[in-house]
Design an enzyme around this catalytic site. Structure first.
Site: not given
Ligand SMILES: NC(=O)c1ccc[n+]([C@@H]2O[C@H](COP(=O)([O-])OP(=O)(O)OC[C@H]3O[C@@H](n4cnc5c(N)ncnc54)[C@H](O)[C@@H]3O)[C@@H](O)[C@H]2O)c1
Length: 316
Positions: A11, A33, A37, A57, A73, A145, A159, A175, A186
């Site tokens: 991702g 998965n 991403g 996951v 993540l 979420y 845990y 971010t 977003r």
């Molecule tokens: N980008 C932001 O501003 C932001 C803000 C707060 C929290 N987050 C957290 O950071 C993490 C990454 O976010 P991001 O912005 O990179 O989003 P993203 O969607 O680009 O990345 C998430 C990744 O997780 C993978 N994924 C989702 N569900 C899955 C599953 N069940 N099994 C395996 N892979 C799975 C997706 O394919 C993707 O590659 C997330 O947990 C998100 O909640 C991001």
């Protein structure tokens, strides 16, 4: 050599984390998965130290020889997916978190859980510090979420207490940067895509709602600071990570119209339900305890992000 398992490593944030870990000589296994991403986010990596496995996951993790740290993540994070992928998101942040914690437990590894500022909901306290318990609408459209991230944190605490594990949590605030999906819904991807296409920027509400935006390299260094801190400084703890420069959505639109060479204007639509009015991290804890603070200004970060969006939109 440290072996890091990174869930969601294909991702936006995960792929930058992988780059940073490889640069520091770690061995990295990505489990993703490809729900939100893309393989392309890691296609620039030539290192033999990277293994990428397509894996959900929510399923039992594969076996490894050893693991030193699990970065969890994986989770769709786009508000556009909160309705259409509600159950998947809720289970990824509950069952998926359990799998990630079990993996860390099996190998006696540390775990880093990616939580979110969304655990604060529509905050009644501003800015939000780690001690604020939040104001989330349990049954609202963002609940799958927000509430599953809250559960993810609670499970991590359970845990840690039951199994005496070293688990650290980061609450990530908005971010942005290269490799963010232009269609992710977003505000920065929306505005950049509209500006590059020459369309008017859509502001929801009157634009007075505020946000603070962290450039991706700052965010990754914050995550690494928490993950690499000695146990006495970070084990079992939670840290806000984000940028404190707070701006209104109206001002963000104006900055983007300056950074992108465009004739676009601005149009207004009604505000979606439960959209937070204000959002700014209190980063006193990570700044004072782990000496981390962001250094990239919004303007500089946007200038670094625009070429990526131009490339992606040209491919569409
Ligand atoms: N980008 C932001 O501003 C932001 C803000 C707060 C929290 N987050 C957290 O950071 C993490 C990454 O976010 P991001 O912005 O990179 O989003 P993203 O969607 O680009 O990345 C998430 C990744 O997780 C993978 N994924 C989702 N569900 C899955 C599953 N069940 N099994 C395996 N892979 C799975 C997706 O394919 C993707 O590659 C997330 O947990 C998100 O909640 C991001």
């Amino acid at each position: 050599m440290e072996h890091a398992v990174v869930t969601g490593g294909a991702g936006f944030l995960g792929s930058h984390l992988v780059d940073s870990l490889l640069e520091d000589g770690c061995r990295v296994t990505v489990l993703d998965n490809y729900g939100s991403g893309r393989p392309e986010n890691l296609s620039h990596v030539e290192s033999s130290q990277l293994t990428v496995q397509k894996h959900d996951v929510r399923d039992t993790f594969p076996e490894f020889d050893d693991v030193d740290i699990v970065y969890h993540l994986a989770s769709r994070a786009s508000p556009d997916d909160f309705g259409s992928h509600a159950v998947e998101i809720a289970m990824t942040n509950s069952q998926g978190t359990e799998r990630a914690l079990e993996c860390a437990r099996e190998y006696d590894a540390r775990a880093l859980i990616a939580s979110t500022s969304e655990v604060y909901g529509n905050p009644e306290e501003h800015p939000q510090s780690e001690t604020y318990n939040g104001n989330v609408n349990i049954r609202g459209p963002r609940a799958p979420y927000d509430e599953s991230k809250r559960f993810s944190e609670a499970l991590a605490v359970a845990y840690e207490q039951k199994y005496r594990m070293d688990i650290r949590t980061v609450r990530i605030f908005n971010t942005y940067g290269p490799r963010m999906d232009p269609h992710d819904g977003r505000v920065i991807p929306n505005f950049l895509s509209q500006a590059i296409r020459g369309e008017d920027l859509t502001i929801y509400g009157d634009g007075s709602q505020t946000r603070s935006f962290c450039y991706v390299s700052d965010l990754i260094s914050g995550i690494r600071n928490v993950a690499d801190a000695p146990p006495e400084a970070a084990a079992g703890d939670v840290f806000n990570v984000g940028n404190t420069e707070e701006i209104s959505i109206q001002t963000l639109a104006e900055v983007i119209l300056k950074v992108v060479d465009t004739d676009s204007g601005v149009t207004y639509k009604s505000l979606p339900q439960d959209d937070p009015e204000v959002r700014r991290p209190d980063i006193f804890k990570i700044t004072s305890e782990l000496s981390w603070e962001p250094s990239i200004s919004l303007r500089t970060g946007l200038e670094r992000t625009v070429p990526y969006f131009e490339g992606r939109l040209a491919d569409d």
